[in-house]
Design a protein around this motif. Structure first.
Motif, PDB file in Angstrom:
ATOM      1  N   GLN A   1       0.825  -1.204   0.000  1.00 42.98           N
ATOM      2  CA  GLN A   1       0.000   0.000   0.000  1.00 42.98           C
ATOM      3  C   GLN A   1       0.861   1.257   0.000  1.00 42.98           C
ATOM      4  O   GLN A   1       0.483   2.285  -0.569  1.00 42.98           O
ATOM      5  N   THR A   2       2.058   1.172   0.608  1.00 44.24           N
ATOM      6  CA  THR A   2       2.988   2.311   0.573  1.00 44.24           C
ATOM      7  C   THR A   2       3.450   2.580  -0.858  1.00 44.24           C
ATOM      8  O   THR A   2       3.562   3.730  -1.282  1.00 44.24           O
ATOM      9  N   LEU A   3       3.711   1.500  -1.609  1.00 43.60           N
ATOM     10  CA  LEU A   3       4.146   1.656  -2.996  1.00 43.60           C
ATOM     11  C   LEU A   3       3.038   2.163  -3.892  1.00 43.60           C
ATOM     12  O   LEU A   3       3.257   2.966  -4.804  1.00 43.60           O
ATOM     13  N   HIS A   4       1.824   1.651  -3.650  1.00 44.19           N
ATOM     14  CA  HIS A   4       0.710   1.909  -4.565  1.00 44.19           C
ATOM     15  C   HIS A   4      -0.484   2.538  -3.842  1.00 44.19           C
ATOM     16  O   HIS A   4      -1.559   1.944  -3.756  1.00 44.19           O
ATOM     17  N   PRO A   5      -0.305   3.741  -3.303  1.00 45.79           N
ATOM     18  CA  PRO A   5      -1.412   4.369  -2.563  1.00 45.79           C
ATOM     19  C   PRO A   5      -2.606   4.714  -3.445  1.00 45.79           C
ATOM     20  O   PRO A   5      -3.708   4.908  -2.938  1.00 45.79           O
ATOM     21  N   PHE A   6      -2.395   4.791  -4.771  1.00 50.91           N
ATOM     22  CA  PHE A   6      -3.493   5.169  -5.676  1.00 50.91           C
ATOM     23  C   PHE A   6      -3.979   3.977  -6.495  1.00 50.91           C
ATOM     24  O   PHE A   6      -4.545   4.132  -7.562  1.00 50.91           O
ATOM     25  N   GLU A   7      -3.736   2.779  -5.983  1.00 52.10           N
ATOM     26  CA  GLU A   7      -4.065   1.565  -6.725  1.00 52.10           C
ATOM     27  C   GLU A   7      -5.536   1.519  -7.120  1.00 52.10           C
ATOM     28  O   GLU A   7      -5.890   1.138  -8.236  1.00 52.10           O
ATOM     29  N   ARG A   8      -6.412   1.911  -6.215  1.00 53.14           N
ATOM     30  CA  ARG A   8      -7.855   1.856  -6.507  1.00 53.14           C
ATOM     31  C   ARG A   8      -8.246   2.809  -7.620  1.00 53.14           C
ATOM     32  O   ARG A   8      -9.267   2.650  -8.261  1.00 53.14           O
ATOM     33  N   MET A   9      -7.414   3.807  -7.855  1.00 52.27           N
ATOM     34  CA  MET A   9      -7.699   4.779  -8.916  1.00 52.27           C
ATOM     35  C   MET A   9      -7.039   4.361 -10.232  1.00 52.27           C
ATOM     36  O   MET A   9      -7.094   5.080 -11.216  1.00 52.27           O
ATOM     37  N   GLY A  10      -6.381   3.208 -10.230  1.00 52.57           N
ATOM     38  CA  GLY A  10      -5.770   2.713 -11.457  1.00 52.57           C
ATOM     39  C   GLY A  10      -4.429   3.330 -11.774  1.00 52.57           C
ATOM     40  O   GLY A  10      -3.921   3.192 -12.878  1.00 52.57           O
TER      41      GLY A  10
END
Length: 257
Positions: free
Chosen positions: A93-102
């Motif tokens: 989650q630290t790497l990809h904080p915007f994962e849900r936004m693609g």
């Protein structure tokens, strides 16, 4: 405009040459499965953004004896991070904080190479290599040596507080090497760096490259990274400016071709 040389692309290219393939860390595209595998096989692993520089978006990741996963390094904005978590998904989650936004950034995983001086300080070597009249020249070399503040993450960058010294000073002062022994090791470093430049130039042509290498416990040079838009500010920080002047002079000659 130069093509950007990503870390994964350079790994693929360097893997194709017999000499350079034996002198690079084990590397994989980032995934949770591979990260768990690397952490189980090595003392630690590095997770790096594919295209950032100056020490940004690099994390040292390892598992403690209590079962927690710890990571420290610098965010993509360059902010220091040091944290331990119970599950690796929290690191994800630290790497990809915007994962849900693609918005997923690209990362790689690399085996952590033990590159330390006998005194326990992290160290790397930068080789600045330049193409002039069809020949690859070693414009200059320097050593990047960490301080107590770099011990936790081992990330070496003059923007992050490490010190720049000459390679001769590194080998004579920290390894107590004599002239002949220094010369032999420097020649091995130069040969490996030249091979790396030739390999990369076939796909990503450039007149100069900055090759960053480590020295493992057996003093074998290991390629950390190749930069096809290398700066020379580190060489300007050396007390002896002759190396910096040589690089600048070669650049002038390149412009005259």
């Amino acid at each position: 405009m130069k093509l950007q040389l990503g870390k994964w692309k350079q790994h693929l290219l360097l893997s194709q040459n017999p000499l350079t393939a034996k002198s690079i860390p084990r590397t994989a595209l980032y995934s949770m499965t591979d990260l768990k595998d690397f952490i189980s096989r090595f003392d630690y692993a590095y997770v790096k953004h594919d295209t950032t520089g100056q020490g940004r978006a690099i994390y040292k990741v390892y598992k403690q004896e209590d079962g927690r996963y710890c990571y420290n390094g610098y965010s993509i904005q360059g902010e220091p991070i040091s944290k331990c978590v119970k599950v690796l998904t929290d690191f994800h989650q630290t790497l990809h904080p915007f994962e849900r936004m693609g918005r997923m950034g690209n990362y790689i995983i690399q085996e952590g190479i033990q590159s330390f001086t006998p005194q326990g300080l992290p160290v790397s070597v930068r080789v600045h290599i330049q193409l002039l009249k069809g020949k690859w020249l070693i414009g200059g070399m320097n050593a990047n040596i960490g301080t107590e503040g770099n011990l936790e993450n081992g990330i070496l960058n003059s923007h992050r507080g490490s010190a720049i010294i000459t390679v001769n000073e590194l080998l004579s002062s920290h390894w107590q090497m004599g002239e002949s022994e220094r010369h032999q090791l420097i020649r091995r470093i130069e040969t490996l760096a030249t091979s790396a430049a030739k390999v990369i130039a076939k796909q990503i042509p450039s007149r100069e490259y900055g090759i960053d290498l480590g020295l493992n416990a057996e003093l074998k040079p290991i390629i950390f990274e190749v930069n096809n838009t290398p700066g020379i500010g580190g060489f300007a920080k050396l007390e002896n400016k002759s190396i910096w002047r040589r690089i600048v002079e070669i650049r002038k000659l390149q412009n005259e071709e």
